[in-house]
Design an enzyme around this catalytic site. Structure first.
Site, PDB file in Angstrom:
ATOM      1  N   HIS A 168       1.205   3.494  -4.549  1.00 64.07           N
ATOM      2  CA  HIS A 168       2.162   4.477  -4.037  1.00 64.07           C
ATOM      3  C   HIS A 168       1.627   5.133  -2.753  1.00 64.07           C
ATOM      4  O   HIS A 168       2.280   5.105  -1.708  1.00 64.07           O
ATOM      5  CB  HIS A 168       2.422   5.535  -5.119  1.00 64.07           C
ATOM      6  CG  HIS A 168       3.404   6.589  -4.713  1.00 64.07           C
ATOM      7  ND1 HIS A 168       4.700   6.598  -5.170  1.00 64.07           N
ATOM      8  CD2 HIS A 168       3.293   7.674  -3.900  1.00 64.07           C
ATOM      9  CE1 HIS A 168       5.337   7.634  -4.643  1.00 64.07           C
ATOM     10  NE2 HIS A 168       4.502   8.306  -3.875  1.00 64.07           N
ATOM     11  N   GLU A 169       0.439   5.683  -2.835  1.00 59.70           N
ATOM     12  CA  GLU A 169      -0.118   6.380  -1.672  1.00 59.70           C
ATOM     13  C   GLU A 169      -0.400   5.397  -0.538  1.00 59.70           C
ATOM     14  O   GLU A 169      -0.266   5.728   0.636  1.00 59.70           O
ATOM     15  CB  GLU A 169      -1.386   7.155  -2.050  1.00 59.70           C
ATOM     16  CG  GLU A 169      -1.178   8.223  -3.124  1.00 59.70           C
ATOM     17  CD  GLU A 169       0.001   9.155  -2.863  1.00 59.70           C
ATOM     18  OE1 GLU A 169       0.323   9.394  -1.684  1.00 59.70           O
ATOM     19  OE2 GLU A 169       0.612   9.624  -3.845  1.00 59.70           O
TER      20      GLU A 169
ATOM     21  N   HIS B 250       3.368   3.345   6.059  1.00 55.24           N
ATOM     22  CA  HIS B 250       4.416   3.999   6.827  1.00 55.24           C
ATOM     23  C   HIS B 250       3.773   4.781   7.990  1.00 55.24           C
ATOM     24  O   HIS B 250       4.289   4.812   9.100  1.00 55.24           O
ATOM     25  CB  HIS B 250       5.172   4.957   5.887  1.00 55.24           C
ATOM     26  CG  HIS B 250       6.578   5.275   6.294  1.00 55.24           C
ATOM     27  ND1 HIS B 250       7.329   6.196   5.619  1.00 55.24           N
ATOM     28  CD2 HIS B 250       7.366   4.817   7.287  1.00 55.24           C
ATOM     29  CE1 HIS B 250       8.531   6.283   6.194  1.00 55.24           C
ATOM     30  NE2 HIS B 250       8.577   5.457   7.202  1.00 55.24           N
TER      31      HIS B 250
ATOM     32  N   HIS C 296       2.764   4.965   1.406  1.00 58.55           N
ATOM     33  CA  HIS C 296       2.935   6.043   2.388  1.00 58.55           C
ATOM     34  C   HIS C 296       2.035   5.784   3.597  1.00 58.55           C
ATOM     35  O   HIS C 296       2.427   5.993   4.737  1.00 58.55           O
ATOM     36  CB  HIS C 296       2.526   7.397   1.788  1.00 58.55           C
ATOM     37  CG  HIS C 296       3.554   8.003   0.884  1.00 58.55           C
ATOM     38  ND1 HIS C 296       4.866   8.166   1.239  1.00 58.55           N
ATOM     39  CD2 HIS C 296       3.446   8.520  -0.371  1.00 58.55           C
ATOM     40  CE1 HIS C 296       5.524   8.755   0.247  1.00 58.55           C
ATOM     41  NE2 HIS C 296       4.681   8.973  -0.742  1.00 58.55           N
TER      42      HIS C 296
HETATM   43 ZN   LIG Z   1       5.080   9.903  -2.623  1.00 57.47          ZN
END
Ligand SMILES: [Zn+2]
Length: 676
Positions: free
Chosen positions: A468-469, A475, A472
């Site tokens: 998940h991290e 991105h 990010h």
């Molecule tokens: Zn998040």
């Protein structure tokens, strides 16, 4: 003069010189940086040329580079490696920063210029990114009260300050009520069913409070497993009632009044700014940009998940009956019987999985995944200054060997680090007239530490957290934009979780796990049977879970779509809003709103729906990968070019459709969650 925060950073890649920075440097440096930023603003307002995009909007976006650099170091350290002095410094400079930002939004000369550029944005030949930046800046000014008359401004400031105070008090009350409860047990029989690790923790807690026996609390690491494992129904009932009536017990920590005040003041602010309710004001720049769209979305998902939620409820109820349970299943029975049934059906838990997920392997597998999808590579560099010896740094390069980013990783818990996991940046990407600044990105987590005898072995949840991290951070690292305030993860709140939740999907893919997940001692490959169970177990009770999230979404929207000031009984208001997602018999005295920190304390007001919204997006996006092959280069490139590189430079839906070839639908999520 000797303040390293104000000097040129002669470090590799211009990274912060942590070894030179001391807490006492922050405040004077920030005061100095605010001074220069104020001068920069003055240059814009005193420019006598006709206002245009370049001399107003773009110029404003460049204001305060030094200030941004320094504050990101301060606040990142305050989350990841803090102490009393640093916390005090952060509290001292916060009002200075708020004042500075108010001085910008309430600067009439500046607003006049922004307004002129905004008015001609359709006809002045701006490209999409410039137009979006103009709209965003204008909106910030409007929501900051820039267009209000003098008398109104005074009231506006009053309300803003009162709202800030009320939210803080709301959170303090919840915290106080969470901390003040304890379940103190002295009879070993009362521990029936509890895992050894939880009992040990409760015994330590009792020691800490200079007491005999065992103490259980309402904090998650104690409360959640207690509700899952305790065989004592009366104790589960006691715990649940305590948890679900926090800040709702008519004592001085009761939040009922605060909630009404917050809801009414938010409405007042929205109306002053010309909106009919608060949700309408907040949602303006979201993907779901009106309350009607949010309602329609929640309703669609509600109808779709209703049968599955009912089925889950029936399953657990009949399983409970077939065990020892008699009568209607109550809210405090749910976690207990769910856990039992899950164990019976899938026979899988973290102890079985952990040996296959050593941190070292997970890290190289996740970096490797990014390499196969996007062709990027990670080069360890231990000469970059770090703020703690645990932190590791990597240079990240694109497939054509151009430099993309620095990535910091900070995996383990320690005193001075907040709980949870997050991605952050020390510097964002921008491109000023061909002169590009690449970002400095960081992942901070609280993963299981290695012990003397074992390497760090991650739980499945920690594996998905890392993915998940890392999503990010991709991105942040792959972004290619012009203006800093639109680059990287600076996107709409209901779009920002797409890249992160998207990556979590890989944890359930045999094709990826097969390439790396082997036992840390025996090197034996993770068995297919286990992978199958992981996937099956992931849909367990998802109908119920979805229903519950929707209930919170409905409640959030109800509080923020009132169009007249209200003075109601908050229990009645809540029951009406959540009625259709309620599966359990009502229990007198419980209330969700009174401790709903997301919407009354934090920043999720009129935004709770965003969790489900992002799930729809990530499931739909990933289904495109499963259709074309999860490592398919073309699909990955489309995701990179249209989503990961674009930041907030275009409307999220336009970006999404360009990647996917169609608008997102809820079908993929329903399928993944077993709701269909
Ligand atoms: Zn998040």
């Amino acid at each position: 003069m000797n303040n390293p925060l104000l000097q040129e950073w002669n470090t590799p890649f211009g990274t912060p010189p942590f070894q030179l920075i001391e807490t006492i440097h922050f405040k004077p440096a920030i005061e100095e940086a605010i001074k220069s930023a104020t001068e920069e603003i003055k240059l814009i307002t005193e420019n006598n040329e006709l206002p245009d995009f370049e001399n107003s909007i773009a110029a404003l976006d460049r204001v305060g580079e030094t200030l941004g650099k320094i504050t990101s170091v301060l606040f990142n350290l305050n989350s990841a490696e803090t102490n009393k002095e640093l916390q005090e410094t952060a509290q001292e400079v916060s009002p200075l920063l708020t004042r500075f930002s108010n001085d910008i939004t309430l600067n009439e000369k500046l607003f006049k210029k922004i307004k002129i550029v905004h008015e001609s944005r359709e006809t002045s030949g701006l490209n999409t990114e410039e137009k979006i930046l103009t709209e965003r800046k204008f909106r910030n000014f409007m929501l900051g009260g820039a267009s209000l008359k003098k008398e109104e401004r005074k009231r506006f400031r009053e309300i803003s300050e009162e709202l800030a105070t009320l939210s803080l008090r709301f959170e303090e009350n919840v915290l106080e009520e969470t901390n003040s409860f304890e379940l103190h047990l002295t009879d070993r029989d009362d521990l029936a069913g509890l895992p050894e690790s939880l009992i040990e923790m409760a015994s330590l807690e009792a020691d800490r409070r200079k007491n005999e026996g065992w103490i259980f609390t309402l904090h998650f690491p104690s409360y959640i497993p207690f509700m899952q494992y305790s065989e004592k129904r009366d104790l589960r009932e006691k715990m649940l009632k305590a948890y679900s009536s926090r800040a709702f017990t008519s004592n001085k920590f009761d939040n009922s009044e605060n909630i009404l005040k917050i809801a009414n003041l938010r409405l007042e602010i929205a109306r002053m700014l010309g909106f009919s309710n608060y949700a309408e004001m907040i949602l303006g720049d979201r993907m779901a940009d009106t309350p009607e769209k949010v309602d329609k979305f929640l309703e669609e998902l509600y109808q779709a998940s209703k049968p599955a939620a009912g089925r889950d409820f029936e399953n657990i109820s009949s399983f409970a009956e077939s065990s020892i349970h008699i009568g209607a299943i109550e809210r405090y029975d749910w976690a207990y019987y769910s856990e039992k049934l899950k164990k019976k059906l899938y026979d899988i838990d973290d102890e079985i999985l952990k040996p296959y997920f050593s941190l070292e392997k997970v890290e190289s597998a996740i970096f490797g995944l990014a390499s196969s999808l996007y062709g990027i590579r990670f080069l360890s560099n231990n000469t970059i200054p770090v703020y703690h010896q645990d932190v590791k740094t990597f240079e990240v390069y694109d497939q054509d060997n151009s430099f993309l980013s620095i990535l910091y990783v900070d995996y383990f818990p320690r005193p001075g680090k907040n709980g949870g996991a997050w991605m952050t940046s020390f510097r964002d990407q921008k491109n000023e007239n061909g002169n590009e600044t690449r970002p400095l990105i960081s992942i901070v987590a609280n993963f299981t530490r290695p012990s003397e005898t074992r390497p760090s072995l991650l739980t499945f949840n920690e594996l998905t957290t890392f993915l998940h991290e890392f999503g990010h951070s991709l991105h942040g690292m792959l972004t290619k934009c012009t203006y800093e305030s639109l680059s990287g993860t600076n996107v709409a709140r209901d779009f920002v979780e797409l890249p992160s939740q998207f990556m979590e999907n890989f944890a359930f893919e045999k094709e990826w796990l097969d390439t790396w997940a082997t036992h840390y001692l025996t090197e034996e490959k993770i068995p297919d049977e286990i992978i199958g169970k992981i996937k099956e177990a992931s849909a367990f009770n998802e109908g119920y879970a979805c229903f519950r999230q929707l209930g919170f979404g409905f409640l959030d929207m109800a509080w923020h779509t009132i169009i007249n000031p209200i003075n109601v009984n908050i229990s009645d208001f809540e029951s009406a809003a959540m009625k259709k997602t309620e599966l359990f018999p009502a229990i007198e005295g419980l209330n969700m709103s009174a401790s709903f920190g997301h919407i009354f304390g934090g920043g999720y007001a009129a935004g709770y729906y965003g969790y489900k919204w992002a799930e729809v997006l990530d499931a739909d996006a990933f289904s495109y990968f499963t259709e074309t092959g999860i490592f398919n280069k073309e699909t990955a490139t489309a995701f990179r070019k249209n989503i990961l590189e674009k930041g907030g430079t275009e409307k999220p839906l336009d970006l999404y459709v360009r990647f996917r070839g169609k608008e997102p639908s809820i079908e993929a999520l329903l399928k993944r969650s077993g709701l269909k």
